[in-house]
Enzyme design. Sequence first.
Site, mmCIF file in Angstrom:
data_model
loop_
_atom_site.group_PDB
_atom_site.id
_atom_site.type_symbol
_atom_site.label_atom_id
_atom_site.label_comp_id
_atom_site.label_asym_id
_atom_site.label_seq_id
_atom_site.Cartn_x
_atom_site.Cartn_y
_atom_site.Cartn_z
ATOM 1 N N LYS A 12 0.821 -1.213 0.000
ATOM 2 C CA LYS A 12 0.000 0.000 0.000
ATOM 3 C C LYS A 12 0.855 1.264 0.000
ATOM 4 C CE LYS A 12 -3.588 2.654 0.148
ATOM 5 N NZ LYS A 12 -4.505 2.743 1.274
ATOM 6 N N ASN B 68 1.101 4.067 -2.963
ATOM 7 C CA ASN B 68 0.816 5.480 -2.719
ATOM 8 C C ASN B 68 2.026 6.360 -3.003
ATOM 9 O OD1 ASN B 68 -1.835 5.102 -2.083
ATOM 10 N ND2 ASN B 68 -1.595 5.364 0.125
ATOM 11 N N CYS C 29 -4.596 9.834 3.016
ATOM 12 C CA CYS C 29 -3.686 8.707 2.751
ATOM 13 C C CYS C 29 -2.330 9.145 2.209
ATOM 14 C CB CYS C 29 -4.342 7.728 1.787
ATOM 15 S SG CYS C 29 -5.728 6.817 2.503
ATOM 16 N N LYS D 115 -10.625 16.146 -3.073
ATOM 17 C CA LYS D 115 -10.935 15.636 -4.395
ATOM 18 C C LYS D 115 -12.455 15.616 -4.525
ATOM 19 C CE LYS D 115 -10.782 11.150 -5.159
ATOM 20 N NZ LYS D 115 -10.342 9.740 -5.271
#
Length: 447
Positions: free
Chosen positions: A214, A218, A270, A333
């Site tokens: 992950k 990212n 994130c 976003k």
Amino acid sequence: MRISVIGCGYLGAVHAACMAELGHDVVGLDVDEAKVRKLSQGVAPFHEPGLPELLARHVASGRLRFTTDPTQIADAQIHFIGVGTPQLQGRLGADMTYVHQAVDTILEHAVAPQDGRPVLVAGKSTVPVGTAEGIAARLAESGRDIILAWNPEFLREGYAVGDTLTPDRIVYGLCEDRAVGNRAKELLDECYATQLAADTPLILANYPTAELVKVAANSFLATKISFINAMAELCDATGGDVTRLAEAIGHDDRIGRKFLQAGIGFGGGCLPKDIRAFMARAGELGVDEALTFLREVDTINLRRRDHAVNLAEEAVGGRLVGKKIAVLGITFKPDTDDLRDSPALDIAGRLWARGAELAIVDPAASHTLRERRPDLNVPETVEEAVTGADVVMLLTPWREYVRLDPSSLISLVNSPNVIDGRNVLDPHEWADAGWTYYGMGRGVSAW
């Protein structure tokens, strides 16, 4: 299967609802009483397309429950850990408090099933590499038949339901002891039987590899975004158009077009905190030089926010005091109400600190912003926001803002200046309508 999901924030609530959609009996556990109350009523506590329908359907059927009572998770066959791992205050690393509390809760309340199979703890939270080994050791020391798998999530806000129900891959991080790992795999295979039957790629790995997937993903995406934003800086200096540049290099299938959208940079809960925690963990492991490039990725990203503010100052002649700025979009976003590390919110704060008068609109986060910042002007409509504005700044590319008609808005503003913080507007259309257009690494080129 009987499943518990510990932590019912963004990740946990979506995962719980989707597991119920797959036919499992699910209980979600969280300490936040207000959140649990909403979820128990089948109401989503945040904006995520498709989630309200799943919650309403499966709460009503009884297949999905939410609770603050940890005794209610006792008979689960799989306990998913979906708690947050926020950035430590004043440091780059991840705060693992909630993960360790979740493990404590499982150890205190989990009851072994009668079928001879183990209790499985499945980690979904994004954690520093090495965490799973420590948790597995704790579970083993308990002397009970509780084993661990690491099963990272790859959700995109705004698409999380689809990403869970029809993922592009599933990763199992399994114990190096094959016998233990196979027992964990058997339970996860049963849990994800629907996706596996649809030929979803399955990657089997050890714990550290699964933990790295992950943060590596990212970090790669963040690097692509910062790379194209660095190119935008060069285009600003040379008269180039970064959108055409991105299109040209994106046709190379070794590069690809996705995440080559220059603008005000990335944010959210994130990417920023994950790359910083990744750097911190690399330092702890003595390999910090391997990730020094991420410092520049982070720096470029933050520099884009400064650039947006500088463009606003340029548009009004150098002094923002008393100038009205209409900000279209405040979430990090579109298709989410998430304000965590939102570039748009940060830019708005910087404009306000320099004396600008703000009018902020957002389709999903206006109510939250009014509660957090009652001192800010948060009107209901775009028309209210732009009336009398000296600059209009599109900072979150909500569909309704991208489709705005520049000709109908120009009569409302004080000065027709538009800053396209996401490079989603047609510069020729806005210029032809009488606006001065400012893009991020793009001008009003003849081509």
